[in-house]
Design an enzyme around this catalytic site. Structure first.
Site, PDB file in Angstrom:
ATOM      1  N   ASP A 256      46.656  34.227  42.336  1.00 24.02           N
ATOM      2  CA  ASP A 256      44.845  33.229  42.940  1.00 24.02           C
ATOM      3  C   ASP A 256      45.224  31.824  43.715  1.00 24.02           C
ATOM      4  O   ASP A 256      46.812  31.565  43.520  1.00 24.02           O
ATOM      5  CB  ASP A 256      43.990  33.057  41.870  1.00 24.02           C
ATOM      6  CG  ASP A 256      44.714  32.527  40.336  1.00 24.02           C
ATOM      7  OD1 ASP A 256      45.888  31.359  41.345  1.00 24.02           O
ATOM      8  OD2 ASP A 256      44.178  32.079  39.734  1.00 24.02           O
TER       9      ASP A 256
ATOM     10  N   TYR B 254      44.663  38.510  28.634  1.00 23.23           N
ATOM     11  CA  TYR B 254      44.456  37.057  28.807  1.00 23.23           C
ATOM     12  C   TYR B 254      43.396  36.543  29.146  1.00 23.23           C
ATOM     13  O   TYR B 254      42.247  36.992  28.968  1.00 23.23           O
ATOM     14  CB  TYR B 254      45.187  36.650  29.978  1.00 23.23           C
ATOM     15  CG  TYR B 254      45.778  35.449  30.573  1.00 23.23           C
ATOM     16  CD1 TYR B 254      46.184  34.755  29.398  1.00 23.23           C
ATOM     17  CD2 TYR B 254      44.983  34.641  31.634  1.00 23.23           C
ATOM     18  CE1 TYR B 254      47.047  34.004  30.104  1.00 23.23           C
ATOM     19  CE2 TYR B 254      45.405  33.712  31.862  1.00 23.23           C
ATOM     20  CZ  TYR B 254      45.894  32.650  31.289  1.00 23.23           C
ATOM     21  OH  TYR B 254      46.002  31.298  30.789  1.00 23.23           O
TER      22      TYR B 254
ATOM     23  N   HIS C 279      43.402  37.802  36.701  1.00 26.05           N
ATOM     24  CA  HIS C 279      43.345  38.989  35.970  1.00 26.05           C
ATOM     25  C   HIS C 279      42.495  39.501  35.538  1.00 26.05           C
ATOM     26  O   HIS C 279      41.463  39.917  36.286  1.00 26.05           O
ATOM     27  CB  HIS C 279      42.981  37.928  34.450  1.00 26.05           C
ATOM     28  CG  HIS C 279      44.435  36.540  34.434  1.00 26.05           C
ATOM     29  ND1 HIS C 279      45.667  36.641  34.882  1.00 26.05           N
ATOM     30  CD2 HIS C 279      44.140  34.719  35.209  1.00 26.05           C
ATOM     31  CE1 HIS C 279      46.143  35.737  34.707  1.00 26.05           C
ATOM     32  NE2 HIS C 279      45.246  35.197  35.033  1.00 26.05           N
TER      33      HIS C 279
ATOM     34  N   GLU D 219      45.717  28.845  42.925  1.00 24.32           N
ATOM     35  CA  GLU D 219      46.450  27.841  42.618  1.00 24.32           C
ATOM     36  C   GLU D 219      48.019  28.196  41.858  1.00 24.32           C
ATOM     37  O   GLU D 219      48.646  27.952  41.795  1.00 24.32           O
ATOM     38  CB  GLU D 219      45.722  27.770  40.809  1.00 24.32           C
ATOM     39  CG  GLU D 219      43.987  27.047  40.805  1.00 24.32           C
ATOM     40  CD  GLU D 219      45.018  25.512  41.228  1.00 24.32           C
ATOM     41  OE1 GLU D 219      45.444  25.338  40.879  1.00 24.32           O
ATOM     42  OE2 GLU D 219      43.391  25.338  42.190  1.00 24.32           O
TER      43      GLU D 219
ATOM     44  N   ARG E 153      41.308  33.346  29.635  1.00 20.11           N
ATOM     45  CA  ARG E 153      40.511  32.483  30.640  1.00 20.11           C
ATOM     46  C   ARG E 153      40.904  33.663  32.450  1.00 20.11           C
ATOM     47  O   ARG E 153      41.677  33.866  33.088  1.00 20.11           O
ATOM     48  CB  ARG E 153      41.479  31.288  30.974  1.00 20.11           C
ATOM     49  CG  ARG E 153      41.928  30.851  30.027  1.00 20.11           C
ATOM     50  CD  ARG E 153      42.118  28.712  30.573  1.00 20.11           C
ATOM     51  NE  ARG E 153      43.659  29.729  30.532  1.00 20.11           N
ATOM     52  CZ  ARG E 153      44.375  29.167  29.235  1.00 20.11           C
ATOM     53  NH1 ARG E 153      43.566  28.973  27.433  1.00 20.11           N
ATOM     54  NH2 ARG E 153      45.866  29.094  28.682  1.00 20.11           N
TER      55      ARG E 153
ATOM     56  N   GLU F 229      53.319  32.538  35.243  1.00 20.79           N
ATOM     57  CA  GLU F 229      53.030  31.397  34.319  1.00 20.79           C
ATOM     58  C   GLU F 229      53.656  31.248  33.330  1.00 20.79           C
ATOM     59  O   GLU F 229      53.287  30.495  31.900  1.00 20.79           O
ATOM     60  CB  GLU F 229      51.918  31.715  35.066  1.00 20.79           C
ATOM     61  CG  GLU F 229      51.614  30.884  36.582  1.00 20.79           C
ATOM     62  CD  GLU F 229      50.738  30.433  36.711  1.00 20.79           C
ATOM     63  OE1 GLU F 229      49.311  30.168  36.060  1.00 20.79           O
ATOM     64  OE2 GLU F 229      49.494  31.364  37.250  1.00 20.79           O
TER      65      GLU F 229
ATOM     66  N   ASP G 195      49.893  34.053  38.938  1.00 16.50           N
ATOM     67  CA  ASP G 195      48.691  34.756  39.164  1.00 16.50           C
ATOM     68  C   ASP G 195      48.669  35.040  40.891  1.00 16.50           C
ATOM     69  O   ASP G 195      49.452  33.906  41.400  1.00 16.50           O
ATOM     70  CB  ASP G 195      47.955  34.170  38.122  1.00 16.50           C
ATOM     71  CG  ASP G 195      48.684  33.946  36.807  1.00 16.50           C
ATOM     72  OD1 ASP G 195      49.059  35.027  36.539  1.00 16.50           O
ATOM     73  OD2 ASP G 195      47.943  33.153  36.059  1.00 16.50           O
TER      74      ASP G 195
END
Length: 780
Positions: free
Chosen positions: A84, A288, A333, A86, A290, A9, A82
């Site tokens: 998750d 990362y 993350h 999303e 976020r 991403e 990632d």
DNA sequence: CAGTGAGCGAGCTTCCGCTTGACTT
């Protein structure tokens, strides 16, 4: 040559992975989501199982083109978005766009970004988890339905362009309810008793310390009674208690805790924290930024152990794991930590250095030993009454993690600044010298207003919003005008102090400033009005547990125990009915309040929300008699809920005519951009050095002529009949027609432009694009 | 920058969650 394409991403992550994989691998990034529901319209087929209409976002077309090219050249494609909800959905969208079979595509995930982990992931691909993808679709569709069906109700019933949403509306509600709680709060006084004692050691040296009564006296009379009783008393140590204690470090940073600590320790806004962290991340200094996880990778833990033992010694090390607290955590993350823990500082600009050091300290501390402390409590009694005073002290026996990191206590928590003060050695029964006893009137405090970071903390506790949206949400509710971040001046308050010294009691009244605020979030009138409207009509969505409830259902979808469209259908049916009945039946709301009667005209004076914000109004327009109502905008710091009759009346002293010039009235008033002087069509802002209520005609004339000179200097060409001007602007000369501005082509001298040439430029210029996504800068 | 005022004139506005980049009317 066989090529493997890995799609992640974030471009910074792609760069990192690229570095440790060989020529056989190409690592690229898709920059987050690549497709979404278009902005205009619902784009959900309600009748057809809520089928979403996804399109490639305009700003992602270039990315997709590049991805397609790389995909074509690759033998094998690995979807490494990632891990998750999303991320899974992004991989699924990538399949669709890159024409990969989602039932065969190779999906890989890894928990740390190392060569070994990536290779291992590539060797063990899995398939796309459609249940997880469907949970994301449910989330996406629900948010669109809520946002795009409720917002139009607000346009009809409150004001155009307003917005509502699962996250933002609850965020505003929190601020609104806190504000009302504060407004309705009545401070309760009480009297805090502090005594200052001293002991004299064998060398005749005096050492003093303070002791307090455990609770405050409820009334001044009680406090005075106590002081009178102890005049001339002797004070003795009645008990000494020592208790061991410990303190433990906090977990490494998540997005939310980083925002909170950067706010309280460095004074950063939430947005600034994220901007600075982004730069640190892009330059490879931190992981990362976020994230909702407090996990540290194996590699990081090993490095931390080595670093702590080397720097502080092995007794300072203690390996710890932390439970992630927040409700909706997805933990795709790691925690936010330095990429290279051996660097305690980075060479970068000041904000980056400061934030990095904060992250470094917090990370190091998280794997360090507890601090060991010893608390001492000394009870002091006197020979005149039964009251006990207590002296408290804390001694740190072993610093542990405190050597590196001291966590900020909760804001506005009562800070006992002398808690760590030393108490000189005393023995049980020992007599103490009394310097003075002071009884000070204190008041209970209302809950504190939210700072940005405190709001993020609260939202996270409620499981509302995600690390990537905390900062944007806070910008949104300010941009929509629901909330203001600003300082407020406090008010003076008197309080009483009674002092016993040298056997004499003295009463004094002192003054303090209370209620002053710095950078706190305040609801505006429109924020209050919209929240009330939504809570009344959409109680379910505004409920603090709404997100938690739907998240539980998304989890069911993710586990394959529920069909997403069925879940959305169950929600939508009653929800849509509420939208319809509210649209049909609800009254328009304006927050109208009658304050009293205007003494001059005998007409009613009301305050309410107008088209352009909160306003006061005297009388009503009447078509038959031709009578007009009078209006006045509320000042920036005034609110419909709190303005008094007198304050509202004062607003009508403007506009006032202060003289005549060139046969026209010179008027003074206050507009959207503050006080101004007006002559015909010319408006001149009144600088702060003048007051609109008292400015003289002479000063107004000066302002007008200064403004005219300035405008003349700005004007290059003027075609009055066409409404076209060529002006000198901040970015050089430009063409202005009505409200639109146009660029002058390079190489053209502004003053040589003809009317024809200008009209040609206007015709050729495509209409400017609106709604461009921008982040970072706040537009007013 | 632009300076208003009683929401049936036309057309627009709006959500949340992933990611940064290109841009100076």
């Amino acid at each position: 040559m066989s090529k493997n394409l890995i799609i992640v991403e974030s471009p910074a992550k792609a760069k990192t992975i690229n570095k440790f994989l060989g020529d056989d691998y190409v690592v690229t990034s898709c920059y987050g989501h690549i497709r979404d529901l278009p902005d205009s319209g619902l784009n959900i087929d309600i009748e057809n199982n809520f089928e979403p209409n996804y399109v490639v976002s305009e700003d992602k077309e270039k990315v997709i083109k590049e991805l397609k090219k790389l995909a074509k050249a690759a033998d094998e494609i690995y979807l490494a978005t990632d891990e998750d909800r999303e991320g899974e959905a992004i991989s699924w969208h990538l399949c669709d766009v890159l024409k990969l079979n989602p039932k065969k595509a190779k999906r890989i995930t890894y928990t740390e970004v190392t060569k070994e982990a990536i290779i291992h992931a590539v060797q063990n691909p899995r398939l796309i988890n459609m249940d997880l993808v469907n949970a994301q679709q449910a989330r996406r569709v629900l948010d669109r339905l809520v946002g795009y069906e409720i917002s139009p109700v607000l346009w009809k019933k409150v004001r155009p362009s307003l917005s509502a949403g699962r996250v933002q509306s609850v965020a505003v509600r929190l601020i609104v309810e806190r504000e009302r709680e504060i407004r309705n709060f009545t401070p309760v006084p009480s009297f805090k008793v502090v005594a200052y004692f001293f002991v004299t050691d064998s060398n005749g040296k005096k050492a003093s310390f303070k002791a307090e009564r455990a609770s405050n006296f409820k009334t001044q009379a009680d406090a005075e009674k106590f002081l009178k009783e102890v005049v001339g008393a002797t004070f003795n140590v009645s008990a000494i208690e020592k208790k061991p204690g410990k303190r433990s470090p906090s977990a490494p940073f998540t997005t939310s805790t980083l925002q909170q600590e950067a706010s309280s320790k460095l004074g950063f806004s939430v947005l600034n924290t994220m901007r600075v962290a982004q730069r640190l991340y892009e330059n490879g200094h931190i992981t990362y930024m976020r994230t909702d996880s407090t996990n540290l990778s194996e590699t990081a833990l090993t490095a931390l152990e080595k670093e702590i033992k080397k720097k502080y010694g092995k007794e300072y090390f203690e390996q710890r794991t932390y439970q992630t607290k927040s409700a909706g955590a997805q933990e795709a993350h790691e925690a936010i930590r330095p990429s290279h823990i051996e660097f305690a500082t980075v060479d970068a600009e000041s904000d980056e250095q400061r934030l990095y050091e904060l992250i470094w300290k917090r990370t190091i501390a998280s794997q360090m030993a507890d601090a060991k402390i010893e608390k001492t409590i000394i009870d002091i009694k006197n020979n005149k009454n039964k009251e006990t005073l207590q002296a408290k002290a804390e001694v740190i026996l072993f610093e542990g993690f405190l050597k590196v990191y001291i966590q900020e206590v909760d804001e506005d928590a009562e800070v006992d600044e002398e808690a760590e003060a030393l108490i000189p050695p005393v023995k049980e029964g020992q007599e103490l010298g009394l310097k003075e006893i002071i009884a000070t009137e204190r008041f209970t405090k209302a809950s504190a207003r939210y700072t940005e970071a405190a709001l993020v903390k609260k939202l996270e506790e409620l499981g509302i919003g995600r690390p990537s949206t905390y900062a944007p949400t806070i910008s949104t509710i300010q941009k929509r005008g629901y909330v203001l971040k600003e300082p407020r001046e406090g008010v003076e308050r008197k309080y009483n102090v009674i002092t016993l010294r040298d056997n004499k009691i003295v009463n004094e009244t002192k003054t303090e400033i209370t209620g002053a605020e710095k950078n706190k979030l305040f609801p505006t009138d429109i924020g209050l009005l919209v929240t009330d409207f939504l809570v009344t009509n959409f109680a379910d969505v505004l409920d603090y547990n709404f997100t938690a409830d739907v998240e539980a259902q998304f989890d069911k979808v993710a586990e394959g125990k529920k069909v997403w469209s069925k879940m959305i259908g169950d929600f939508y049916k009653p929800f849509h009915k509420t939208v319809e009945t509210t649209t049909k039946d609800a009254e328009r709301v304006s927050g109208e309040k009658l304050l009293g009667t205007d003494p001059a005209s005998g007409e009613p004076l009301i305050v309410r929300m107008g088209k352009f914000g909160p306003m006061a109004q005297i009388g009503k327009a009447d078509e038959e008699t031709g009578k007009k109502a009078r209006f006045a905008k509320l000042r920036a710091n005034q609110s419909i809920e709190t303005i008094t009759f007198e304050e509202a009346l004062e607003l009508f002293r403007l506009p006032r005519t202060i003289g005549q010039l060139e046969g026209k009235d010179v008027k003074v008033s206050i507009g959207r951009f503050g006080p101004y002087v007006q002559l015909d069509k010319l408006f001149v802002s009144i600088p702060k050095t003048f007051d609109p209520y008292t400015i003289t005609f002479e000063d107004a004339q000066t302002l007008i002529s200064e403004k005219r000179e300035k405008d003349a200097a700005r004007l290059i060409l003027n075609f009055e009949s066409e409404g076209i001007q060529v002006l000198n602007g901040r970015y050089g000369p430009f063409i202005k027609k009505d409200k639109d501005n146009y660029k002058i082509p390079k190489g053209t001298e502004a003053k040589d432009l003809t009317l024809d040439a200008i009209q040609e430029i206007i015709k050729e210029t495509p209409p400017s694009k609106k709604g461009k996504r921008s982040w970072g800068k706040k537009k007013t």
